[in-house]
Design a protein around this motif. Structure first.
Motif, PDB file in Angstrom:
ATOM      1  N   TYR A 148      -9.390 -16.837 -11.348  1.00 29.26           N
ATOM      2  CA  TYR A 148      -9.342 -18.284 -11.568  1.00 29.26           C
ATOM      3  C   TYR A 148      -9.707 -18.985 -10.270  1.00 29.26           C
ATOM      4  O   TYR A 148      -9.266 -18.614  -9.184  1.00 29.26           O
ATOM      5  CB  TYR A 148      -7.942 -18.713 -12.012  1.00 29.26           C
ATOM      6  N   LYS A 149     -10.518 -20.044 -10.407  1.00 26.06           N
ATOM      7  CA  LYS A 149     -10.847 -20.888  -9.255  1.00 26.06           C
ATOM      8  C   LYS A 149     -10.916 -22.308  -9.813  1.00 26.06           C
ATOM      9  O   LYS A 149     -11.726 -22.605 -10.697  1.00 26.06           O
ATOM     10  CB  LYS A 149     -12.178 -20.490  -8.621  1.00 26.06           C
ATOM     11  N   ALA A 150     -10.041 -23.169  -9.314  1.00 29.33           N
ATOM     12  CA  ALA A 150      -9.940 -24.543  -9.816  1.00 29.33           C
ATOM     13  C   ALA A 150     -11.290 -25.240  -9.741  1.00 29.33           C
ATOM     14  O   ALA A 150     -11.968 -25.228  -8.715  1.00 29.33           O
ATOM     15  CB  ALA A 150      -8.899 -25.326  -9.020  1.00 29.33           C
ATOM     16  N   GLY A 151     -11.705 -25.840 -10.852  1.00 29.68           N
ATOM     17  CA  GLY A 151     -12.953 -26.600 -10.922  1.00 29.68           C
ATOM     18  C   GLY A 151     -14.167 -25.762 -11.251  1.00 29.68           C
ATOM     19  O   GLY A 151     -15.293 -26.271 -11.253  1.00 29.68           O
ATOM     20  N   TYR A 152     -13.943 -24.482 -11.512  1.00 27.38           N
ATOM     21  CA  TYR A 152     -15.064 -23.589 -11.774  1.00 27.38           C
ATOM     22  C   TYR A 152     -14.768 -22.704 -12.977  1.00 27.38           C
ATOM     23  O   TYR A 152     -13.618 -22.463 -13.318  1.00 27.38           O
ATOM     24  CB  TYR A 152     -15.353 -22.705 -10.563  1.00 27.38           C
ATOM     25  N   ILE A 153     -15.835 -22.188 -13.548  1.00 23.29           N
ATOM     26  CA  ILE A 153     -15.733 -21.225 -14.636  1.00 23.29           C
ATOM     27  C   ILE A 153     -16.331 -19.913 -14.131  1.00 23.29           C
ATOM     28  O   ILE A 153     -17.449 -19.898 -13.612  1.00 23.29           O
ATOM     29  CB  ILE A 153     -16.510 -21.698 -15.885  1.00 23.29           C
ATOM     30  N   PHE A 154     -15.554 -18.848 -14.286  1.00 29.40           N
ATOM     31  CA  PHE A 154     -16.047 -17.525 -13.878  1.00 29.40           C
ATOM     32  C   PHE A 154     -17.197 -17.132 -14.798  1.00 29.40           C
ATOM     33  O   PHE A 154     -17.100 -17.226 -16.013  1.00 29.40           O
ATOM     34  CB  PHE A 154     -14.925 -16.481 -13.966  1.00 29.40           C
ATOM     35  N   VAL A 155     -18.318 -16.640 -14.194  1.00 29.76           N
ATOM     36  CA  VAL A 155     -19.483 -16.221 -14.963  1.00 29.76           C
ATOM     37  C   VAL A 155     -19.569 -14.692 -15.026  1.00 29.76           C
ATOM     38  O   VAL A 155     -19.639 -14.106 -16.106  1.00 29.76           O
ATOM     39  CB  VAL A 155     -20.787 -16.809 -14.363  1.00 29.76           C
ATOM     40  N   THR A 156     -19.581 -14.045 -13.882  1.00 29.61           N
ATOM     41  CA  THR A 156     -19.729 -12.587 -13.813  1.00 29.61           C
ATOM     42  C   THR A 156     -19.451 -12.127 -12.390  1.00 29.61           C
ATOM     43  O   THR A 156     -19.168 -12.925 -11.501  1.00 29.61           O
ATOM     44  CB  THR A 156     -21.153 -12.150 -14.240  1.00 29.61           C
ATOM     45  N   TRP A 157     -19.587 -10.825 -12.192  1.00 25.60           N
ATOM     46  CA  TRP A 157     -19.500 -10.232 -10.851  1.00 25.60           C
ATOM     47  C   TRP A 157     -20.912  -9.970 -10.355  1.00 25.60           C
ATOM     48  O   TRP A 157     -21.703  -9.348 -11.048  1.00 25.60           O
ATOM     49  CB  TRP A 157     -18.720  -8.913 -10.886  1.00 25.60           C
ATOM     50  N   GLU A 158     -21.225 -10.449  -9.157  1.00 25.76           N
ATOM     51  CA  GLU A 158     -22.543 -10.251  -8.562  1.00 25.76           C
ATOM     52  C   GLU A 158     -22.835  -8.751  -8.442  1.00 25.76           C
ATOM     53  O   GLU A 158     -21.991  -7.978  -7.980  1.00 25.76           O
ATOM     54  CB  GLU A 158     -22.559 -10.898  -7.160  1.00 25.76           C
ATOM     55  N   ASN A 159     -24.009  -8.346  -8.881  1.00 28.55           N
ATOM     56  CA  ASN A 159     -24.485  -6.942  -8.820  1.00 28.55           C
ATOM     57  C   ASN A 159     -23.704  -5.973  -9.690  1.00 28.55           C
ATOM     58  O   ASN A 159     -23.855  -4.761  -9.545  1.00 28.55           O
ATOM     59  CB  ASN A 159     -24.513  -6.415  -7.377  1.00 28.55           C
ATOM     60  N   TYR A 160     -22.869  -6.488 -10.580  1.00 31.70           N
ATOM     61  CA  TYR A 160     -22.145  -5.609 -11.491  1.00 31.70           C
ATOM     62  C   TYR A 160     -22.845  -5.647 -12.840  1.00 31.70           C
ATOM     63  O   TYR A 160     -23.115  -6.699 -13.393  1.00 31.70           O
ATOM     64  CB  TYR A 160     -20.688  -6.056 -11.667  1.00 31.70           C
ATOM     65  N   TYR A 161     -23.121  -4.473 -13.321  1.00 29.44           N
ATOM     66  CA  TYR A 161     -23.752  -4.341 -14.627  1.00 29.44           C
ATOM     67  C   TYR A 161     -22.804  -3.517 -15.477  1.00 29.44           C
ATOM     68  O   TYR A 161     -22.276  -2.504 -15.017  1.00 29.44           O
ATOM     69  CB  TYR A 161     -25.119  -3.661 -14.497  1.00 29.44           C
ATOM     70  N   GLY A 162     -22.573  -3.930 -16.693  1.00 27.65           N
ATOM     71  CA  GLY A 162     -21.625  -3.252 -17.565  1.00 27.65           C
ATOM     72  C   GLY A 162     -21.777  -1.745 -17.522  1.00 27.65           C
ATOM     73  O   GLY A 162     -22.881  -1.216 -17.431  1.00 27.65           O
TER      74      GLY A 162
END
Length: 184
Positions: A148-162
């Motif tokens: 969680y980061k106030a004012g933001y929506i988490f999108v993904t992890w950089e350089n992480y591929y499922g």
């Protein structure tokens, strides 16, 4: 008195014998009574070759006297790769405290160990969220819950591929988008 030719003494596995003279006899002696002289031999420890093998090649050889306690060579290193490291486990054929009794060959034994890596997840400011140490090569990367980061929506992890697998140390940073509905 003239001394006879130097006698020979059969070598043993322990020693070679070198004639060093006649006990009680000196050159130029004159015969004045019956005498008996015994041969004196110097014991020379036999030399044997110890061969140390690493991966089918000669690593080192030593020439050592019979009966000497074996002094092992420096520990050999076997190069690994990203997946495995090789840990020296000892010399096949060697027993601690062993002494030389003949030519011998010892072979390096290595344990094949799966490498372990550190996987780190950070927020976008570079603060570590979680660090997973000693994760085995080939394991699945398990990201934590979305941070969680106030004012933001988490999108993904950089350089992480499922379904990513651990192949080296890796760091993944959280990527966020601005939350348009956020009211401070």
């Amino acid at each position: 008195i003239t001394a006879p030719a130097s006698p020979n003494k059969q070598p043993s596995e322990h020693y070679t014998y070198e004639f060093s003279g006649w006990n009680g006899f000196t050159d130029g002696m004159q015969l004045v009574e019956n005498g008996s002289y015994s041969a004196v031999f110097t014991e020379i420890p036999n030399q044997y070759t110890l061969t140390y093998m690493v991966e089918g090649a000669v690593y080192q050889t030593q020439t050592v006297a019979y009966g000497s306690v074996i002094a092992l060579p420096q520990t050999p290193i076997k190069q690994g790769d990203h997946q495995y490291e090789f840990v020296f486990a000892g010399w096949r054929g060697y027993v601690p405290g062993m002494s030389v009794s003949g030519d011998a060959q010892f072979t390096a034994v290595f344990d094949k160990v799966v490498r372990k890596y550190t996987i780190t997840f950070m927020d976008s400011d570079g603060v570590t969220i979680i660090s997973q140490r000693r994760v085995a090569y080939g394991s699945k990367v398990n990201p934590p819950n979305a941070p969680y980061k106030a004012g933001y929506i988490f999108v993904t992890w950089e350089n992480y591929y499922g379904m990513a697998e651990v192949t080296e140390d890796a760091t993944y940073r959280a990527i966020y988008e601005v939350d348009p509905s956020y009211v401070p």
